[in-house]
Enzyme design. Structure first.
Site, PDB file in Angstrom:
ATOM      1  N   ASP A  10       0.855  -1.189   0.000  1.00 47.97           N
ATOM      2  CA  ASP A  10       0.000   0.000   0.000  1.00 47.97           C
ATOM      3  C   ASP A  10       0.886   1.233   0.000  1.00 47.97           C
ATOM      4  OD1 ASP A  10      -2.598   1.358   0.173  1.00 47.97           O
ATOM      5  OD2 ASP A  10      -1.939   1.976   2.155  1.00 47.97           O
ATOM      6  N   TYR A  20      -0.216   8.469  -2.994  1.00 45.44           N
ATOM      7  CA  TYR A  20      -0.060   8.151  -4.411  1.00 45.44           C
ATOM      8  C   TYR A  20      -1.152   8.809  -5.253  1.00 45.44           C
ATOM      9  CZ  TYR A  20       3.355   4.331  -3.712  1.00 45.44           C
ATOM     10  OH  TYR A  20       4.471   3.588  -3.424  1.00 45.44           O
ATOM     11  N   GLY A  21      -2.239   9.203  -4.610  1.00 42.90           N
ATOM     12  CA  GLY A  21      -3.415   9.662  -5.336  1.00 42.90           C
ATOM     13  C   GLY A  21      -3.212  10.896  -6.174  1.00 42.90           C
ATOM     14  N   CYS A  33      -4.060  -1.008  -2.375  1.00 39.59           N
ATOM     15  CA  CYS A  33      -4.041   0.425  -2.678  1.00 39.59           C
ATOM     16  C   CYS A  33      -4.891   0.608  -3.916  1.00 39.59           C
ATOM     17  CB  CYS A  33      -2.608   0.886  -2.932  1.00 39.59           C
ATOM     18  SG  CYS A  33      -2.456   2.585  -3.544  1.00 39.59           S
ATOM     19  N   ASN A  34      -5.938   1.398  -3.810  1.00 36.55           N
ATOM     20  CA  ASN A  34      -6.845   1.590  -4.936  1.00 36.55           C
ATOM     21  C   ASN A  34      -6.157   2.281  -6.115  1.00 36.55           C
ATOM     22  OD1 ASN A  34      -9.957   0.974  -4.182  1.00 36.55           O
ATOM     23  ND2 ASN A  34      -8.806   1.518  -2.360  1.00 36.55           N
ATOM     24  N   THR A  35      -5.304   3.252  -5.834  1.00 37.02           N
ATOM     25  CA  THR A  35      -4.615   3.958  -6.917  1.00 37.02           C
ATOM     26  C   THR A  35      -3.708   3.005  -7.682  1.00 37.02           C
ATOM     27  OG1 THR A  35      -4.676   6.047  -5.684  1.00 37.02           O
ATOM     28  CG2 THR A  35      -3.068   5.869  -7.457  1.00 37.02           C
ATOM     29  N   GLU A  60      -2.632   9.930   7.445  1.00 43.23           N
ATOM     30  CA  GLU A  60      -1.198   9.638   7.579  1.00 43.23           C
ATOM     31  C   GLU A  60      -0.536  10.502   8.648  1.00 43.23           C
ATOM     32  OE1 GLU A  60       0.987   7.487   6.122  1.00 43.23           O
ATOM     33  OE2 GLU A  60      -0.525   6.433   4.947  1.00 43.23           O
ATOM     34  N   THR A 114      -8.041   2.512   0.626  1.00 45.51           N
ATOM     35  CA  THR A 114      -7.959   1.676   1.830  1.00 45.51           C
ATOM     36  C   THR A 114      -7.576   2.459   3.075  1.00 45.51           C
ATOM     37  OG1 THR A 114      -5.733   0.994   1.113  1.00 45.51           O
ATOM     38  CG2 THR A 114      -7.569  -0.506   0.645  1.00 45.51           C
TER      39      THR A 114
END
Length: 269
Positions: A9, A41-42, A72-74, A151, A185
């Site tokens: 992730d 990352y988005g 990780c969705n991205t 984060e 996530t």
């Protein structure tokens, strides 16, 4: 088969998936890598996301992982197909499991998706939903403030609710949305705040449960389930991060009760 399952992730968010994997697969070993140093990352370019994801994968390959879970969705949206084509082990993302859960849930046939800018712009969830149910209605909204909020650990502060209210205002204006996919996530960590803002009229879904079920199915199909009797202490997950240990330590213990999980800082560069 005494080989670990690898989970990657962009930061701490994938712990939501790791927690569910451990619950559904208590006899398996897991090694988790969160790239907190370069999170989120988005908002990164496609090329950067691809490079960073492959760097995490190459690092975990040295541990002889038997399955890779892209939590990780991205990264799932932008790199999953590459990983599947180039790796010799099963690779599982989080988008298709999340889409299946939403199709099961919705009664109004209108699903909302919140995620990072890259995930929303990729339309990966919209496509996954329409592959299952072509006439589904979707509304997608990016929430770029959520991952930095989580984060940094600031999600426990009193003004966090204001960030969530502001980010979800446009979704609340659409009267017939009854299902909301947490398309990142990280977001389940603030799920109580999200549910408070959207109210009881929406079912808020994380893809973690469905992803856990898919991993279990893949292990069975490829005969990869843990077949040896192992010491329970060796089943505690190994958690690796490229950034600060502080937020990881706090979240893994307070939210996921992974008190005995080993935590180590590593470098991918």
């Amino acid at each position: 088969m005494d080989r670990p399952i690898g989970v990657i992730d962009s930061g701490v968010g994938g712990l939501t998936v790791l927690h569910e994997l451990k619950r559904q697969l208590p006899k398996e070993r897991f090694i988790y890598l969160g790239d907190t140093l370069r999170c989120p990352y988005g908002s990164k370019s496609d090329q950067e996301v691809q490079q960073y994801t492959w760097e995490m994968v190459h690092y975990l390959i040295q541990f002889d992982i038997k399955v890779l879970v892209v939590a990780c969705n991205t990264a799932t949206a932008l790199v999953l197909d590459q990983l599947k084509e180039n790796l010799s082990i099963p690779v599982i993302g989080v988008i298709e499991p999340g889409a299946r859960a939403a199709i099961k849930s919705t009664e109004t046939n209108h699903v909302a998706i919140i995620g990072t800018e890259n995930t929303v712009n990729s339309q990966a969830y919209d496509l996954a939903l329409r592959n299952i149910k072509p006439n589904i209605n979707t509304t997608s909204v990016s929430c770029p403030e959520f991952v930095p909020l989580i984060e940094s650990g600031r999600f426990v502060e009193s003004d966090a609710i204001d960030v969530v209210e502001r980010s979800l205002a446009s979704i609340k204006e659409v009267y017939d949305i009854d299902t909301l996919i947490l398309g990142c996530t990280h977001y389940p960590i603030i799920q109580p705040l999200i549910e408070q803002v959207v109210g009881d009229q929406m079912t808020v879904l994380s893809s973690a449960i469905e992803t856990g079920s898919e991993v279990s199915t893949v292990l069975t199909f490829y005969n990869l389930h843990q077949s040896q009797t192992v010491d329970e202490t060796s089943l505690e997950p190994v958690i690796l991060t490229t950034g600060s240990l502080h937020v990881f330590e706090r979240i893994k213990e307070e939210i996921f009760q992974l008190k005995s999980a080993s935590l180590k800082q590593i470098s991918l560069i």
